[in-house]
Design a protein around this motif. Sequence first.
Motif, short mmCIF file in Angstrom:
data_model
loop_
_atom_site.label_atom_id
_atom_site.label_comp_id
_atom_site.label_asym_id
_atom_site.label_seq_id
_atom_site.Cartn_x
_atom_site.Cartn_y
_atom_site.Cartn_z
N GLY A 9 0.81 -1.22 0.00
CA GLY A 9 0.00 0.00 0.00
C GLY A 9 0.84 1.26 0.00
O GLY A 9 1.60 1.50 0.94
N SER A 13 0.31 6.21 4.69
CA SER A 13 0.92 5.35 5.73
C SER A 13 2.10 4.60 5.13
O SER A 13 3.22 4.65 5.68
N GLU A 34 -2.56 0.15 -7.49
CA GLU A 34 -3.00 1.14 -8.49
C GLU A 34 -1.81 1.53 -9.38
O GLU A 34 -0.68 1.19 -9.11
N SER A 42 -5.82 8.28 0.59
CA SER A 42 -4.95 9.44 0.76
C SER A 42 -5.16 10.53 -0.29
O SER A 42 -4.60 11.62 -0.17
N ASN A 45 -9.29 13.45 0.90
CA ASN A 45 -9.53 13.85 2.29
C ASN A 45 -9.46 15.36 2.41
O ASN A 45 -9.39 16.06 1.41
N GLY A 47 -7.13 17.23 3.86
CA GLY A 47 -5.80 17.83 3.78
C GLY A 47 -5.44 18.66 5.01
O GLY A 47 -4.63 19.58 4.92
N VAL A 174 -1.70 -7.25 -4.49
CA VAL A 174 -1.36 -8.45 -3.72
C VAL A 174 -2.60 -9.34 -3.69
O VAL A 174 -3.67 -8.93 -3.23
N PRO A 268 -16.36 17.26 5.64
CA PRO A 268 -17.04 16.14 5.00
C PRO A 268 -18.24 15.65 5.80
O PRO A 268 -18.38 15.99 6.98
N ILE A 337 -6.79 3.16 9.73
CA ILE A 337 -6.17 4.50 9.74
C ILE A 337 -7.17 5.51 9.18
O ILE A 337 -7.08 5.97 8.05
N GLN A 338 -8.14 5.81 10.03
CA GLN A 338 -9.13 6.84 9.70
C GLN A 338 -8.50 8.20 10.02
O GLN A 338 -7.30 8.29 10.29
N PRO A 340 -7.18 11.02 12.27
CA PRO A 340 -6.23 11.87 11.55
C PRO A 340 -5.01 11.10 11.00
O PRO A 340 -3.87 11.40 11.37
N GLY A 341 -5.26 10.20 10.05
CA GLY A 341 -4.18 9.37 9.52
C GLY A 341 -3.16 10.14 8.71
O GLY A 341 -1.97 9.84 8.73
N LEU A 342 -3.64 11.14 7.97
CA LEU A 342 -2.72 11.94 7.15
C LEU A 342 -1.70 12.64 8.05
O LEU A 342 -0.50 12.67 7.77
N THR A 343 -2.21 13.18 9.15
CA THR A 343 -1.34 13.89 10.10
C THR A 343 -0.42 12.93 10.83
O THR A 343 0.76 13.22 11.04
#
Length: 476
Positions: A9, A13, A34, A42, A45, A47, A174, A268, A337-338, A340-343
């Motif tokens: 992935g 993350s 992809e 990612s 969202n 941002g 995979v 959102p 990883i919902q 705040p996963g980006l942060t």
Amino acid sequence: MVSDVIIIGAGISGAAIARELSRYKLKVLLLEKEAEPAFGVSKSNSGIIHAGTQNPPSSLKGWLCVEGNRLICTQIASDLGLDFVQCGQLIVVFDLADLPELEKIKKEGEELGVKGLEIVDRAWLDKNEPNLGPEVKAALYVPSAGIISPYRFVYALVENAVKNGVRLLTSRRVTAIRRKETNGFEVVAGGEVFRARFIVNAAGLFADEISALAGAPTFKIVPRKGEEYLLDKKREHIANHIIFPLPSKTSKGVLIIKTSDGNPMIGPTAHDTLDKTDLSTTDEGLAEVLAGARRMIPSISAGDIIAYFSGLRPVAGKDFIIRHEAAAPGLVNVAGIQSPGLTSAPAIAVMVADILKAHGLKLDLKEEFHRLRPRPVHLFQVSPEETRQLIAKNPAYGDIVCRCELVSAAEIRDAIKHGARTLDGVKFRTRAQSGRCHGGFCTTRIMKIMREELGFPVTAITKRGPGSELIKDERQ
Ligand SMILES: Cc1cc2nc3c(=O)[nH]c(=O)nc-3n(C[C@H](O)[C@H](O)[C@H](O)COP(=O)(O)OP(=O)(O)OC[C@H]3O[C@@H](n4cnc5c(N)ncnc54)[C@H](O)[C@@H]3O)c2cc1C
């Protein structure tokens, strides 16, 4: 080749973990299903680089968020040339009776280590956020929150990880994982077999399926959909901060979001769904988002909206799941990883390295780690004088391909040189096709440049990978 670690992935993350592991003398392989990194959650969202408030003090996601914010603000944004802006956030209340709620968020944030929190009154808000509606009575000011381009964050991490020796393979879904009797795994992806001692599962919405393939069916991902609506750039200065209402049990609420590219965003929503591929937007979602946003800034109207999208939060219970799985020794799950996963990603990456070390992976630092990545040029971010200097050095900066977003041929060629292989890859890196005309004027020019740079026919150029070709060769 046998790797020390296979990361499954290439979202934020996986990208952050890849870069973190690239500091050490390890063979690391990053597999992505992809056509390019950042095509999963990612890319869709808000941002926001959250400060860490609105999380329970005892939660893993709470402290990883605070640490992720610190790492981004103090090191990563400048090392990787990211377009991060620390604009701060306001959590507003519509009734002074809700002030104890704000006090609770402040206290919990302070317990997690969030700095500079302050409850501000209407007079402060009139001075610093003049477009707020009359219903807003007070707010919690959170100065350490900021905004970033989420996909450019992923691309920067991946690019830097690759520079430091990580092998990235895209279009490799995979499909099977075999655990070897001695130790380690065989991973089947895109018809090839890859071997590694450790697997890090950072497969977002599909992390439960990957964990089960590896022999640890220990959790289930339930997607929680969030619809977001982008406003025209002419509303860029509608707010000076990111504006939140009080959070609900399942989300931080409908927000007014500044973005690093200028277009403000509203949203959102937060509704559970069973379908991991349902990225539709709805009339109900639009009505909910408009009502929520207009309560905070009444001048926002449906006519300001130029684009919309939805993203699916990969929810697996209330908190992140980041652990070694005893049922499948060698497997580290990075799941649920919902937000705040980006942060949190940079802090998650450090935690994963520690878990791998605790389970026998030797972490010897490389003699040379390339910490820095030059910031790509974006004409929409530079002054007219700098633009003149760029054109003097390279006339392709004066050849404007995307008129809505002011993107030149030089930037598009640069994006391709840095890994863009699809029209969406070019769009996420440069913003070409993101404006009001949605690529109506520039798509064919971009395709021509892609054909020149990549050497494949226009019939092979896709929007986001196989099956999304724009031109069909009738002779075939
Ligand atoms: C509407 C919305 C708003 C949000 N806003 C914010 C915000 O403002 N701030 C914040 O901090 N967080 C926010 N988040 C959360 C954040 O977006 C996610 O936590 C984060 O993007 C998750 O990243 P990831 O890398 O774990 O997953 P992903 O980005 O989904 O990456 C997983 C990758 O794994 C790949 N993959 C899956 N299966 C396979 C397979 N079998 N083989 C190979 N590859 C595979 C996927 O293609 C994908 O690229 C928001 C989320 C949503 C939905």
